[in-house]
Structures are given as C-alpha cells and as structure tokens.
Write an enzyme that holds these catalytic residues in place. Structure first.
Site, short mmCIF file in Angstrom:
data_model
loop_
_atom_site.label_atom_id
_atom_site.label_comp_id
_atom_site.label_asym_id
_atom_site.label_seq_id
_atom_site.Cartn_x
_atom_site.Cartn_y
_atom_site.Cartn_z
N LYS A 74 -1.04 8.56 -20.63
CA LYS A 74 -0.66 9.97 -20.81
C LYS A 74 -1.95 10.76 -21.03
CE LYS A 74 2.26 13.09 -23.48
NZ LYS A 74 1.19 14.05 -23.83
N LYS A 103 8.43 5.41 -16.95
CA LYS A 103 9.41 6.09 -16.10
C LYS A 103 10.23 5.05 -15.34
CE LYS A 103 6.29 10.00 -15.21
NZ LYS A 103 5.53 10.73 -14.17
#
Length: 717
Positions: A129, A302
């Site tokens: 991230k 994800k």
C-alpha cells in the site's frame, strides 16, 4: 470524547445518537485536514479507532445511521485551486485491518458472503500500500485527456498539466488499448529523491520538507507545472475506473495489462490462494519495508476474479472485495526537552512536547502531542491507568510513535533513564495567554471531570478570540478569501480603530471605517490597491450566506458543519432557530424537547447551544453581525427515487436468490437502513422460509411484510 469511551454495547439509544453526531463532525474535520489540507493532526491509528467506534455504534443501532455518516463518506471536498473533475466511477477508499486475525477474518468473510465454495478456490492479490496521493488518469482514443486527484471520491481536482510532466506516465496507449480507460494508482516521491530535494533546500538555507507524501502532494498541486516537473514524482498503477472494454477478467491480469501498456506496476504484487499465503507475503513485505525506496504503510489484499468482485460489490465507501492490512506504528527514543501549552478556539489548553530531534519513519520529529493533563499523569479517558500509570516528566527519555503523516505522540517513558529528582509536571491552572483561570468542567450528565482544562477568559483571551475569527472565515464557514491566519492576526493586533478586527462584525465594517481613515490599508506593507479591492469584494460577497454556514461560523462548542446543517434543516430560518434556542434556555418545555428530538442532536450538544444563547456577550456579537449579513433560509432536502430510501428493513428466514449479505448490501445501496431486529421504527420485513418470531412481531406491530420475490419486484430486481 462523549460518553467517556463507554463500551458501545452499554450505550443507550440517546447516547448512541449523540455520539454518532459527535463522530460525524470529528471525522469530517480530520478528513478535511488529511485529504484537503495535507495537515493531519491525529494518528492513523486514532482516526481508525474513531471510525471503528462509529461503525460499531451503527451496527448496534442501525435505525440511527445518519445520511451524513462517516460510513458513507470517502475523503474530503476538493480544493478550489484547480478545476473540479467529476469521476465517472467513484474513487473509493479501502477498509483497514490491523492484525493477522483481522486478515484471516477478511478471507473468511469473503467465503461466507459468496456461499458454498471450496477452501482455497478463491485467489487473492497482495501488493504494498503506497503512501502517496491517489490519481485517476483518463485516456480517450488512447490519448491522456484528464488527470484527477481523488478529492472526496466523487469529485477531484484537475491536475492534468502537472501529470504530463511525470515521465513515467504514458501520454498515449498502444493500439490494443480500449477507446476509453481510466487507469488509477498512486503518485509518490521516492525516498532518495526526497533526500536529494532536502539536501538542495538545506544548501540554499531554505526550510526542509517534512516527508515524501506531503511533498508529493504539494508538488502535484503547484500552479506552475515547471515546479512539478522538477520534483521527480513517480507513479504505480493498480486499479481502473471507467473502461469501454475489459482486457482481462482478473485483478492480476489487469495490472499485467497496465504493465504491457507502459505503466509502472509494483514488483512485489503476487497472486495467492489462502490467508496463510497472504500473511506470509505481508510479513515478507514488512521485512523489506526499510530497504524500499518508497514509503508504504501496509499491504492491500484483493479478490482476484473480477466476476467475484462484482458479486461481492461495495459498501457505501469501500469495496467489499478488498482491504488494507496496515503495518504497526513506527517508534523511536528521544529526550523530552520541554512542554508548551497551546490555547485553542474553545479555550482548550493542549500540551505539546518539545523533543530533541529524532528520525521516526524517515521523518525528523521535534514535537509530539501529549493530548491533555491526564495523559501526562498516566491516566486514560475513563480514569484507567495508561503506560502502567507512568507519568511524563521534562527530561525523560520517551518513546515517540509516528503513525502516518501526523503529529507524533509520546507513548511511553523509559523509567531507567529518568534523572534523580525529576519533578512531576505541574499543568498550569491559568491561561498562558491571558492569565484567566483554566478549569476542568464537570460533565453534568456523567458527573465526571472533563479531561480538557479550558481557559475561562472567553473573548478576553487573545488566543481564543483570534482562533474564533479564524474559524469564522474558514472554508466551511464564511469562507472569505484574503483573510487567512496572518491577516486575521494583523487586524486583531492593530491598535488603529479603523483597521482593528476584534469580533466577526468588525470584518463587515472594515471598508466603511477605512473610507473615513487617513491610514489606508492599501499603503500598508503586504497589501496593495488590488488585494484590498479583492478583500472588500470577498467580504461583501458573504453578506448573504447559507443558514448552516452562519450557524457553523458562530463557533458554538460541539456544533460542527454537519450539526449546523441538521439545525438549519430543522428550523428553516435563523429567526426561528434563535427564538427556539432562547426558549429552550430552561432545559425544559417544548423548545427544549424539540431540540433534543432532532436525530443526531444529543443532550450534550443541545446544552452547548442553549448555553451559547444565554451569554449576553454572544447575543451582542450575533446581533451586531445580523446588522451586516443575512442568513438565507435553509433548502429542503431533495428526495431520492429509490422506493426504499430512508426506510428501515429487516430480513428474516432463508433467502433463496441471494445471500443475506448480498441482500443487505443491495438494500443499503438503495438508501435503506438494514436492522437486525423488528421494532416500531421498522418499515419493511422481508420474510423467507423459516421466518419465526421476527415475522410474528412485525404482524403484531402492523409492519409491512413481503416475501423475497415481492422485495425484488419492489426494488427492481
């Protein structure tokens, strides 16, 4: 915080509504500071704790979920410096997880939502991230046409000219790319480039930049694209918005396509098939983190298959098929040199630690928040010991924690390093600015002492008066361009009666006073004919103002932007509002009951409003202000086309055409509130086979009931 951090499950319905109102205002303020101004003042962990508490309260009290709830929002409104861009598809933020257990729960939740699927049959992607600035790049006929920041998720800022200066972003796409595609990712500044930039600044004797993220954000928002070009910004692609033809049916495949089109993608992204593998990769990235040339603050998971992403859908502000697994906050040791006391708009005395400079997470830290008097003494919000009761003393060796781009905090003390004879810190009982008594109020509702000590000087206190004026002209209040912090301080300190601004009404009499003055503002250094003319134009443009902005600008304690909107919608005109608040002064009767009955206005907020209107000095300021400005009547709320918007729905029994989670998500996406139990506030009960006591209670209360097919027909499938 309200209710002294009472466990959520112990809150009454009134307390829950009151706290949700507080959280709306508080989270909106921090969103604006973080996303809109790049100036956060609490840690990511503290912000996430506020969001989690909001979500827990909403889960237990679904009937109290507000239209302006933080659970329905994404970021902060865009700046007006750049032209607004409406995103074709919203740019949603991600929900966060904070532990390995949370990550396992995320994976398990995906399987539960989708129903009967074999273990390890769902693939996931995992990637760092990036701690940067979200960006959406729109290509039409394979040419870059628009680049926009996330903004509030719906509307961003047009920074196309600046983005074109970033060499690693393609200006055109290959012939096999779709006619329309929005490639999304993160703008960031490499650590090495940041260090080189600061070295250059130091050589020129100029102030150093704080950290790569804020520097990247500021560089991208330069009005001169040449400045942006000189900053060596970079980009990682990892998502997409509107797209006319999908080149792949998986998340991993889409990112590989971006790479083939010439976009940089993160080399640490992997496709994995279990929670164990995700966590193994998370800890691998965590170990690699110090050696990476860019800042990261977690790992994003994800669901890989896009058809499963579509089934999982979205919550109001985030996709259900993704989460960000955050890293623990970074810490370092340093010496506490002193404690400074700052005085805010409401008179709050806030202690700030002065530290020997120390690098934490790549940022040089010289100050840290100490929150309040009790925090220094080793006492928590509910009176419980923190740091095992260890107090903080000047000269101590302390542990400093930095979580995100915020003012760091002192989290502990190294007792072995404490100097012999070190004295406990004595928090001031008088205001360091005006000398007035500083007191800790008793909460009339709980009987507990407030954690914050406040100056009693009110407008007599220079610090409070200046902060009140800054609040009055701020963006969500009167929003007067040309009256920033420095200008407010200049006018406040002026001893010339034709220039002095001590209260809000003085702003609107400035031009008249200047007409009769020999000391012309335009002749003072820092001003000029053009800037003075524009200042007067900006002031006069605010002589008519929306009611909610007027109420918010008054600076009533606990009344944030959202609460001001609630009051404006409820009372319609300022005359009605003011009369009702005066009538409510006895804390009894119809006016008081009406105020407390407004959803989102609890007793603490109501008392603060009433007390404001009991103070003669406040009434005088407002009366003088109304001689100069006119609050407009509030607009009525626009209704939605959804047949279930605003209704409370309960699902009971078995559903055959969708899972319970899918049904709930669909209802909420149409504006309904989904509750877990039936009450008088329930509007619809959807009953499947096996429905029991909830269906019986609905019939007993006369609540509308329907089966799954009728529900699907009502909402259009």
């Amino acid at each position: 915080m309200l209710n002294e951090k009472k466990p959520v499950e112990q809150l009454t319905e009134t307390e829950a509504a009151e706290e949700l109102a507080f959280l709306v205002t508080e989270l909106a303020r921090h969103d604006a500071l973080y996303h809109g101004q790049d100036a956060p003042e609490i840690s990511d962990a503290d912000y996430d704790a506020l969001k989690r508490r909001n979500d827990l309260i909403e889960e237990l009290f679904p009937a109290l979920i507000r239209e302006d709830s933080p659970s329905r929002k994404i970021g902060a409104a865009p700046s007006l410096t750049f032209q607004p861009v409406l995103h074709a598809r919203p740019m949603l933020s991600l929900d966060n997880t904070f532990s390995d257990e949370d990550a396992r729960d995320f994976v398990a939740g995906i399987y539960r939502f989708l129903g009967k699927l074999p273990d390890h049959s769902i693939a996931f992607t995992a990637e760092p991230k990036i701690d940067g600035l979200s960006m959406s790049l729109r290509y039409e006929n394979r040419k870059l046409v628009t680049a926009a920041t996330r903004g509030d998720g719906t509307t961003g800022e047009n920074v196309t000219a600046n983005i074109r200066t970033i060499r690693m972003i393609p200006q055109t796409l290959p012939a096999d790319a779709p006619d329309v595609v929005e490639v999304r990712g993160e703008i960031y500044m490499a650590k090495s480039d940041f260090a080189a930039l600061n070295a250059e600044m130091a050589a020129q004797g100029r102030p150093l930049y704080v950290n790569p993220r804020n520097t990247a954000s500021g560089s991208l928002r330069q009005l001169d694209a040449k400045v942006t070009a000189s900053r060596k910004l970079r980009f990682f692609a990892y998502a997409w918005g509107e797209i006319s033809a999908m080149p792949s049916d998986t998340q991993f495949g889409m990112v590989e396509t971006f790479k083939a089109w010439g976009f940089p993608v993160n080399p640490l992204m992997q496709r994995l098939s279990s929670a164990d593998e995700l966590l193994q990769h998370y800890h691998h990235i965590e170990r690699e983190r110090p050696d990476l040339d860019y800042d990261i603050d977690g790992v994003v998971y994800k669901v890989d298959r896009l058809d499963l992403q579509a089934r999982l859908g979205f919550r109001s502000r985030s996709p259900r098929w993704a989460t960000a697994h955050k890293f623990p906050a970074e810490q370092a040791f340093t010496r506490l040199k002193g404690i400074d006391i700052q005085v805010g708009r409401t008179g709050a005395l806030t202690p700030v630690a002065r530290l020997e400079p120390i690098t934490v997470g790549g940022v040089v830290v010289t100050n840290a928040t100490l929150h309040n008097e009790d925090y220094i003494r080793g006492i928590g919000n509910s009176g419980e010991p923190i740091r095992e009761g260890r107090d903080i003393r000047i000269g101590d060796m302390v542990i400093v924690q930095r979580a995100g781009d915020v003012i760091p905090q002192i989290v502990d003390v190294v007792m072995d390093e404490r100097a012999e004879g070190a004295e406990p810190y004595r928090f001031p009982t008088t205001c360091p600015v005006c000398g007035s008594h500083a007191v800790r109020d008793i909460n009339e509702k709980t009987g507990k002492v407030d954690a914050v000590r406040r100056c009693t000087g009110g407008f007599v206190c220079r610090a409070q008066a200046i902060e009140h004026l800054k609040h009055f002209v701020s963006r969500h209040a009167f929003d007067i361009e040309g009256l920033g912090s420095k200008q407010i301080e200049f006018f406040f300190e002026s001893e010339d009666p034709t220039l002095s601004i001590r209260t809000a009404p003085d702003i609107f009499t400035l031009e008249r006073r200047q007409e009769a003055s020999l000391t012309k503002l335009e002749n003072i250094e820092g001003f000029g004919k053009v800037s003075v003319r524009k200042l007067y134009e900006a002031i006069n443009a605010r002589r008519e103002i929306a009611l909610h902005r007027f109420i918010y600008a008054l600076g009533i304690r606990h009344v944030g932007e959202t609460t001001a909107k609630l009051l404006a919608r409820s009372y319609g005109t300022y005359e009605h509002f003011r009369a009702a608040m005066v009538d409510a002064g006895s804390l009894a009767g119809d006016a008081w009951n009406e105020l407390n009955s407004i959803e989102g206005i609890g007793e603490v907020v109501a008392r603060a409003i009433v007390e404001f209107y009991k103070e003669p000095r406040n009434l005088k300021v407002v009366s003088d202000l109304l001689e100069e400005v006119r609050p407009e009547s509030a607009e009525t709320r626009v209704s939605t086309d959804s047949p279930v918007a605003g209704k409370t729905v309960v699902f009971t029994g078995s559903l055959e055409k969708m899972t319970r989670d899918e049904a709930k998500a669909k209802a909420e996406s149409l504006g309904a509130k989904v509750a877990g139990s039936v009450s008088k506030k329930t509007d619809i009960v959807v009953a499947g086979p096996g429905a029991g006591s909830k269906l019986d209670k609905a019939r007993e209360l006369g609540v509308q009931t329907m089966d799954e097919d009728e529900w699907l027909a009502l909402i259009g499938g």
